[in-house]
Design an enzyme around this catalytic site. Structure first.
Site, short mmCIF file in Angstrom:
data_model
loop_
_atom_site.label_atom_id
_atom_site.label_comp_id
_atom_site.label_asym_id
_atom_site.label_seq_id
_atom_site.Cartn_x
_atom_site.Cartn_y
_atom_site.Cartn_z
N LEU A 10 23.13 45.34 -10.83
CA LEU A 10 22.76 46.03 -12.08
C LEU A 10 22.73 45.08 -13.29
O LEU A 10 21.65 44.80 -13.85
CB LEU A 10 23.76 47.17 -12.33
N ASP A 11 23.92 44.59 -13.67
CA ASP A 11 24.02 43.78 -14.89
C ASP A 11 23.23 42.48 -14.73
O ASP A 11 23.51 41.68 -13.84
CB ASP A 11 25.49 43.45 -15.18
N THR A 40 22.71 43.97 -19.84
CA THR A 40 24.10 44.23 -20.22
C THR A 40 24.99 43.00 -20.11
O THR A 40 26.13 43.04 -20.57
CB THR A 40 24.69 45.34 -19.32
N LYS A 93 29.16 35.36 -15.47
CA LYS A 93 28.12 36.22 -14.88
C LYS A 93 28.49 36.71 -13.48
O LYS A 93 28.77 35.91 -12.59
CB LYS A 93 26.81 35.43 -14.81
N GLY A 94 28.52 38.02 -13.32
CA GLY A 94 28.75 38.59 -11.99
C GLY A 94 30.20 38.62 -11.55
O GLY A 94 30.51 39.19 -10.50
N ARG A 112 36.04 42.29 -13.12
CA ARG A 112 36.79 42.37 -14.37
C ARG A 112 38.04 41.46 -14.43
O ARG A 112 38.21 40.69 -15.36
CB ARG A 112 37.19 43.83 -14.63
N SER A 160 26.66 47.33 -7.58
CA SER A 160 27.19 46.72 -8.79
C SER A 160 28.70 46.72 -8.76
O SER A 160 29.32 47.72 -8.39
CB SER A 160 26.73 47.50 -10.02
N ALA A 161 29.29 45.59 -9.18
CA ALA A 161 30.75 45.49 -9.23
C ALA A 161 31.31 46.24 -10.43
O ALA A 161 32.51 46.36 -10.58
CB ALA A 161 31.16 44.03 -9.30
N SER A 162 30.41 46.74 -11.29
CA SER A 162 30.89 47.36 -12.53
C SER A 162 31.34 48.81 -12.33
O SER A 162 30.62 49.62 -11.77
CB SER A 162 29.79 47.33 -13.59
N ASN A 199 31.49 50.69 -14.68
CA ASN A 199 30.70 51.42 -15.68
C ASN A 199 29.26 51.63 -15.22
O ASN A 199 28.43 52.09 -16.01
CB ASN A 199 30.70 50.63 -17.00
N LYS A 236 32.33 40.35 -4.89
CA LYS A 236 31.33 39.32 -4.58
C LYS A 236 32.00 37.97 -4.87
O LYS A 236 32.76 37.89 -5.84
CB LYS A 236 30.10 39.49 -5.51
N GLU A 260 19.72 39.87 -7.08
CA GLU A 260 20.89 39.45 -7.85
C GLU A 260 20.52 38.44 -8.93
O GLU A 260 19.56 37.70 -8.78
CB GLU A 260 21.87 38.74 -6.90
C1 G6P Z 1 29.33 43.09 -12.96
C2 G6P Z 1 29.06 42.19 -14.15
C3 G6P Z 1 30.32 41.46 -14.59
C4 G6P Z 1 31.46 42.44 -14.80
C5 G6P Z 1 31.71 43.24 -13.52
C6 G6P Z 1 32.78 44.30 -13.70
O1 G6P Z 1 29.50 42.29 -11.84
O2 G6P Z 1 28.06 41.25 -13.83
O3 G6P Z 1 30.03 40.76 -15.78
O4 G6P Z 1 32.65 41.76 -15.17
O5 G6P Z 1 30.51 43.90 -13.15
O6 G6P Z 1 32.32 45.23 -14.64
P1 G6P Z 1 33.22 46.33 -15.33
O7 G6P Z 1 32.25 47.12 -16.17
O8 G6P Z 1 33.83 47.17 -14.24
O9 G6P Z 1 34.26 45.63 -16.13
MG MG Z 2 24.56 40.65 -12.22
#
Ligand code: G6P
Ligand code: MG
Length: 219
Positions: A14-15, A21, A49-50, A53, A118-120, A122, A149, A173
């Protein structure tokens, strides 16, 4: 180019691939770093990047001599997330990266299953604000992933969620750790960014509007 290999599904990071983002993650980390009296150089943006958290936080704290307990680290990560959540409140479909909206639309029109890896934590809020949430058949849940990852786990989870064999998936990616994760999952990797950073990818493109669906999917 006419590719000889064809695939059955696409898995997106995603990011930095779909959403603009990555800059918000960096701004939020920089704000936290400033609050801690740590100077975060511009080049830290590509190193962050990537990264998930807590790994990102460790990278920032490595710039300081101070010691933080696990509880303090958790509070700092929560604080960064508050900064990030405030920043993404401004997201609109205008923040889709070049070619992302069009590519998602083409895939849906062709009935090609699409998942998010996505690892996010959010991710759901971000795709909602970008107006693309309904484009995804499956979202690999960052909360359930044990190994970040470059471990292949999140991409394998996405393939399983789509019920498609990993070898029949093409995944996209923007970070080197993500490309490694795709390769280790046994999928075809497409890197969005520069060749130098993403040299391990099976194919590198500058932005998603260079991606031609006809090259990789039978109509
Ligand atoms: C994605 C982004 C990272 C971010 C990670 C965790 O991999 O590329 O920059 O730190 O997600 O995101 P979060 O929103 O859960 O802190
Ligand atoms: Mg990314």
């Amino acid at each position: 180019m006419n590719n000889t290999q064809h695939f059955d599904a696409v898995i997106f990071d995603l990011d930095g691939v779909i959403a603009n983002t990555a800059k918000f993650h960096f701004l939020a980390w920089r704000q936290l770093a400033e609050e801690l009296g740590i100077h975060l150089p511009d080049e830290a943006e590509s190193r962050l990047k990537g990264l998930e958290r807590m790994a990102s936080l460790e990278l920032i704290l490595a710039e300081s001599d101070a010691h933080y307990s696990e509880t303090q680290k958790q509070l700092l990560a929560d604080k960064k997330n508050k900064h990030y959540c405030r920043l993404i409140e401004t997201l609109t479909p205008m923040d889709l990266l070049r070619g992302a909206g069009e590519l998602l639309e083409q895939l849906v029109i062709r009935d090609i299953p699409v998942a998010l890896a996505s690892a996010s934590k959010n991710a759901a809020a971000v795709i909602e604000r970008l107006g693309i949430a309904e484009r995804f058949t499956y979202i690999a849940d960052a909360n359930r992933v044990q190994n970040p990852k470059p471990d292949p786990e999140i991409f394998l989870m996405a393939a399983q969620g789509l019920n498609i064999a990993p070898a029949a998936c093409l995944a996209i990616e923007d970070a080197a750790a993500g490309v490694e994760s795709i390769n280790r999952a046994g999928m075809f990797s497409v890197g969005v960014g520069n060749q130098q950073e993403l040299g391990e990818a099976n194919k590198v493109i500058g932005s998603l509007n260079e991606f031609s669906v006809e090259d990789y999917f039978k109509s």
